[in-house]
Design a protein around this motif. Structure first.
Motif, short mmCIF file in Angstrom:
data_model
loop_
_atom_site.label_atom_id
_atom_site.label_comp_id
_atom_site.label_asym_id
_atom_site.label_seq_id
_atom_site.Cartn_x
_atom_site.Cartn_y
_atom_site.Cartn_z
N PRO A 234 -7.65 -11.70 -0.95
CA PRO A 234 -6.34 -11.42 -1.73
C PRO A 234 -6.79 -10.82 -2.96
O PRO A 234 -7.65 -11.61 -3.70
N MET A 235 -6.01 -9.92 -3.79
CA MET A 235 -6.30 -9.34 -5.07
C MET A 235 -5.57 -10.26 -5.85
O MET A 235 -4.50 -10.80 -5.89
N SER A 236 -6.19 -10.27 -7.50
CA SER A 236 -5.56 -10.97 -8.35
C SER A 236 -5.44 -9.88 -9.35
O SER A 236 -6.33 -9.38 -9.89
N PHE A 237 -4.02 -9.68 -9.71
CA PHE A 237 -3.66 -8.71 -10.56
C PHE A 237 -2.27 -8.85 -10.93
O PHE A 237 -1.54 -9.29 -10.50
N ARG A 238 -1.99 -8.21 -12.12
CA ARG A 238 -0.48 -7.97 -12.39
C ARG A 238 -0.14 -6.48 -12.11
O ARG A 238 -0.76 -5.49 -12.20
N LEU A 239 1.15 -6.40 -11.60
CA LEU A 239 1.46 -4.95 -11.34
C LEU A 239 1.95 -4.36 -12.55
O LEU A 239 2.29 -4.87 -13.55
N GLY A 240 2.00 -3.08 -12.45
CA GLY A 240 2.41 -2.29 -13.37
C GLY A 240 3.96 -2.04 -13.36
O GLY A 240 4.54 -2.82 -12.69
N ASP A 241 4.82 -1.12 -14.06
CA ASP A 241 6.20 -1.27 -14.31
C ASP A 241 6.36 -0.67 -12.72
O ASP A 241 6.26 0.38 -12.47
N PRO A 242 6.99 -1.27 -11.82
CA PRO A 242 7.54 -0.94 -10.59
C PRO A 242 8.53 0.07 -10.40
O PRO A 242 8.70 0.73 -9.42
N THR A 243 9.19 0.30 -11.56
CA THR A 243 10.28 1.33 -11.67
C THR A 243 9.55 2.65 -12.19
O THR A 243 10.39 3.77 -12.25
N SER A 244 8.59 2.96 -12.82
CA SER A 244 7.87 3.82 -13.43
C SER A 244 7.71 5.08 -12.57
O SER A 244 7.26 4.87 -11.22
N THR A 245 7.58 6.24 -12.76
CA THR A 245 7.35 7.42 -12.13
C THR A 245 5.87 7.38 -11.72
O THR A 245 5.67 7.74 -10.45
N GLU A 246 5.13 6.85 -12.78
CA GLU A 246 3.62 6.94 -12.75
C GLU A 246 3.21 5.80 -11.48
O GLU A 246 2.32 6.28 -10.68
N ALA A 247 3.98 4.76 -11.51
CA ALA A 247 3.43 3.64 -10.50
C ALA A 247 3.77 4.13 -8.86
O ALA A 247 2.96 3.96 -8.15
N ARG A 248 4.97 4.74 -8.96
CA ARG A 248 5.19 5.13 -7.56
C ARG A 248 4.35 6.47 -7.17
O ARG A 248 4.01 6.48 -6.01
N ALA A 249 4.08 7.32 -8.16
CA ALA A 249 3.32 8.47 -7.78
C ALA A 249 1.58 8.04 -7.21
O ALA A 249 1.04 8.42 -6.45
N SER A 250 1.31 7.06 -8.09
CA SER A 250 0.04 6.37 -7.87
C SER A 250 -0.02 5.75 -6.57
O SER A 250 -0.88 5.89 -5.63
N LEU A 251 1.07 5.02 -6.03
CA LEU A 251 1.20 4.36 -4.61
C LEU A 251 1.13 5.58 -3.57
O LEU A 251 0.58 5.68 -2.62
N ASP A 252 1.90 6.53 -3.81
CA ASP A 252 2.04 7.71 -2.79
C ASP A 252 0.60 8.47 -2.82
O ASP A 252 0.15 8.76 -1.63
N GLN A 253 -0.36 8.33 -4.05
CA GLN A 253 -1.55 8.87 -3.71
C GLN A 253 -2.67 8.05 -3.07
O GLN A 253 -3.34 8.66 -2.09
N LEU A 254 -2.22 6.93 -3.03
CA LEU A 254 -3.04 6.05 -2.44
C LEU A 254 -2.63 5.98 -0.84
O LEU A 254 -3.86 6.03 0.10
N ARG A 255 -1.54 6.24 -0.50
CA ARG A 255 -1.21 6.33 1.12
C ARG A 255 -1.98 7.60 1.52
O ARG A 255 -2.10 7.63 2.53
N GLU A 256 -1.62 8.78 0.70
CA GLU A 256 -2.34 9.83 1.21
C GLU A 256 -3.72 9.96 1.30
O GLU A 256 -4.26 10.68 2.34
N LEU A 257 -4.36 9.29 0.46
CA LEU A 257 -5.87 8.95 0.62
C LEU A 257 -6.08 8.28 1.93
O LEU A 257 -7.01 8.80 2.64
N ALA A 258 -5.25 7.35 2.27
CA ALA A 258 -5.55 6.72 3.51
C ALA A 258 -5.47 7.86 4.75
O ALA A 258 -6.29 7.67 5.48
N ALA A 259 -4.43 8.46 4.74
CA ALA A 259 -4.10 9.55 5.91
C ALA A 259 -5.25 10.47 5.78
O ALA A 259 -5.58 10.89 6.83
#
Length: 249
Positions: free
Chosen positions: A115-140
């Motif tokens: 399990p990771m120990s971290f604090r989330l960034g702003d969950p409503t920010s455009t940057e956070a959602r874009a980064s999550l999409d990048q991570l998903r795309e990386l896996a695919a």
């Protein structure tokens, strides 16, 4: 009470955990298959020569059958060594593609990350959602590159190399990572002991092996598949990658 923010945080945390499991699982499966490789061997059709490979795929040793002089003779020894080498290479490739490779006892899947120990960034920010999409795309993308990566390794190794024993009594040519020709000095083979012949052939095979080249074809192949390379790095420190993507802080 507005629970939308908390639910959004939980949703992003769940997405992060799932994405990390997928990426780490993919990298873990690659590592597991590499670790599961065993020594392999192959024989010529007459059983006169056996070529043994170590777990890394390198030439380990050569064994001659007791009746090799009657079975293939001195003139047929070179072709028999080439055939045995090819069979050994085939046996090794079958190991890599074998879907039934047994997992260690008690291991049902690729190791899961801690399990990771971290604090989330702003969950409503455009940057956070874009980064999550990048991570998903990386896996695919990484998963889709596996076949291409295997082909790139094959192409990188698709060269002809040659080597000889120190006394030049045996010469080996390897084409596209397969032993294509073995030339053995006839007069030398007629007078040498079986043990000396075995050691000398093994020396020549190792001398011609592409693995002796300082330029590692496998590492060169990684440069053409940055997403797959990122997955390899992620397996070592997934939290660091997520931080650099700005998804967590």
């Amino acid at each position: 009470m507005n629970t939308g923010g908390a639910e959004s945080l939980q949703g992003i945390a769940a997405d992060l955990a799932e994405t990390q499991r997928e990426l780490s699982g993919l990298a873990g499966e690659l590592r597991r298959r590499a670790a599961a490789m065993q020594p392999a061997s192959g024989q010529d059709p007459e059983g006169a020569v056996t070529v043994h490979l170590d777990a890394e795929g390198g030439f380990d040793r050569v064994s001659l059958g007791e009746d090799w002089r009657e079975d293939v003779g001195v003139d047929g020894l070179g072709p028999a060594v080439a055939q045995a080498s090819q069979q050994a290479a085939t046996a090794r490739m079958q190991q890599w593609s074998d879907e039934s490779i047994e997992r260690p006892e008690g291991e049902d899947a690729a190791p899961q990350p801690a399990p990771m120990s971290f604090r989330l960034g702003d969950p409503t920010s455009t940057e956070a959602r874009a980064s999550l999409d990048q991570l998903r795309e990386l896996a695919a993308t990484a998963e889709s590159q596996l076949e291409g990566f295997a082909a790139a390794i094959k192409a990188a190794q698709n060269t002809e190399t040659a080597g000889s024993s120190p006394d030049r009594s045996v010469r080996v040519v390897i084409s596209a990572n397969i032993v294509s020709k073995v030339e053995i000095d006839r007069r030398w083979a007629e007078n040498a002991s079986d043990g000396l012949i075995e050691r000398t052939i093994a020396d020549a095979l190792r001398s011609a092996s592409p693995e002796r080249n300082p330029a590692d074809a496998r590492e060169q192949a990684w440069s053409g598949f940055p997403e797959l390379a990122a997955v390899r790095e992620l397996a070592h420190n997934p939290e660091d990658l997520m931080r650099r993507l700005g998804v967590i802080r």
